[in-house]
Design a protein around this motif. Sequence first.
Motif, PDB file in Angstrom:
ATOM      1  N   ASN A 159      65.316-110.334  30.309  1.00 11.92           N
ATOM      2  CA  ASN A 159      65.609-111.366  29.295  1.00 11.92           C
ATOM      3  C   ASN A 159      64.966-111.015  27.959  1.00 11.92           C
ATOM      4  O   ASN A 159      65.591-111.149  26.892  1.00 11.92           O
ATOM      5  N   ALA A 160      63.729-110.570  28.006  1.00 10.54           N
ATOM      6  CA  ALA A 160      63.043-110.197  26.769  1.00 10.54           C
ATOM      7  C   ALA A 160      63.693-108.973  26.132  1.00 10.54           C
ATOM      8  O   ALA A 160      63.870-108.909  24.907  1.00 10.54           O
ATOM      9  N   GLU A 188      66.942-109.512  23.885  1.00  5.55           N
ATOM     10  CA  GLU A 188      66.917-110.226  22.599  1.00  5.55           C
ATOM     11  C   GLU A 188      67.486-109.416  21.439  1.00  5.55           C
ATOM     12  O   GLU A 188      68.246-109.951  20.620  1.00  5.55           O
ATOM     13  N   PRO A 189      67.185-108.114  21.284  1.00  2.56           N
ATOM     14  CA  PRO A 189      67.749-107.367  20.153  1.00  2.56           C
ATOM     15  C   PRO A 189      69.270-107.227  20.200  1.00  2.56           C
ATOM     16  O   PRO A 189      69.891-106.954  19.157  1.00  2.56           O
ATOM     17  N   LEU A 200      71.426-109.625  21.229  1.00  2.00           N
ATOM     18  CA  LEU A 200      72.147-110.891  21.161  1.00  2.00           C
ATOM     19  C   LEU A 200      72.960-111.046  19.883  1.00  2.00           C
ATOM     20  O   LEU A 200      73.957-111.781  19.875  1.00  2.00           O
ATOM     21  N   ASP A 201      72.551-110.374  18.827  1.00  2.00           N
ATOM     22  CA  ASP A 201      73.290-110.458  17.560  1.00  2.00           C
ATOM     23  C   ASP A 201      74.071-109.177  17.265  1.00  2.00           C
ATOM     24  O   ASP A 201      74.586-109.010  16.155  1.00  2.00           O
TER      25      ASP A 201
END
Length: 397
Positions: A93-94, A97-98, A100-101
């Motif tokens: 999950n961590a 994060e990069p 997700l966009d």
Amino acid sequence: MEGLLAPLSEADATIQSMEDASPAKWHAAHTTWFWETFLLRDHLPDYRLYDEAFPFLFNSYYETEGERIARGNRGLVTRPTLADVLEWRAHVNAAMEPLLDDERCLDLIELGLAHEQQHIELLLTDIKHAFSKNPLGPAMWDRPGPAAPAQADGWIEHPGGIARVGHQSEGFGFDNEGPAHRTLLEPFAMSRRLVTNGEWDQFIADGGYGDHRLWLSDAWDWLNRCNITAPLYWRGEGAGGEHFTHAGWQERDPDAPVSHISYFEADAFASWAGCRLPTEFEWEAIARGQDAPETGQRFDASAGNQLDAAVPPTPVGTAELFGDVWQFTRSAYLPYPRFQPAEGAVGEYNGKFMAGQWVLKGASCATVRGHSRASYRNFFYPQQRWQFTGLRLAKDI
């Protein structure tokens, strides 16, 4: 998903009660594997697998991704522990994060979210099956679901004609929902309500499970080979009969929709009732535009994070076409005209299963809210019934 795992013991999370079902721990690990394999590995520079052994343990059916443990042996994987799996999930999950966009990843992320929603539903139904095998009848929720209101009778008529079916919006849809295409419908009617437990008791009392005239040949063989005399999780008949639920053994509500039946049973009941099952295209033609996102009995995943405050998945019967139980159709699960699987491993998601199964529509009480639409095509083999499966009758007019 973490909320559903919280009340489970290590043994609860590891048990596999049949080959159709998977351990709760495996569902959490497999969905984590999906993110790591199809997104982090391919789109995050310098990412290294959390554990080189995990792909073999937690790949499901992707031949492109290599060898994997046999499906029926998933319950033998006592290590990694549930705590180990949850640590891996937190790591993934961590790491996500990069991405997700990252516009290159948006389609795969959307697929991954839908995939995880499917496994929340599978976790719920698989653990229910496992707990049902325990003589103690353990409960996952500490209280039963709501009582069922009386369902309104009547039929929804459709004049027939050319209907456009399949996924038609810009929102998410699985590959098997398209391409959208035209189909010809003859005039028909579909029941406004689902078949109930009380009606199924009448079917049993009338000798429905013993009348070969109602059953397909393969169904009759299955019925006798497996000694089937009632829906899955039933014990006792008529008033006072019970069924197993996420809240343990409970008295059956005669007004609630019958659930945990096979295609074979649904087809036999429809014959007994002098009706038939709808086709998937008839069901979709009636349902298109009627899926209200805030109504219908479906699983609220956010509430599922607090089991002490959540309502267990319970079919109760509502005026909605969506929710309560997946509804069998008489349509074989086949590709639509011009269907093409996606390239790469994700092309194995649906297309290779298009043989020998039947389409179900409408979502169930264990389906994550928002994860249902008129074009959605669930599919099962005709003897399977551990999911929340029921039926809605149809007839020609």
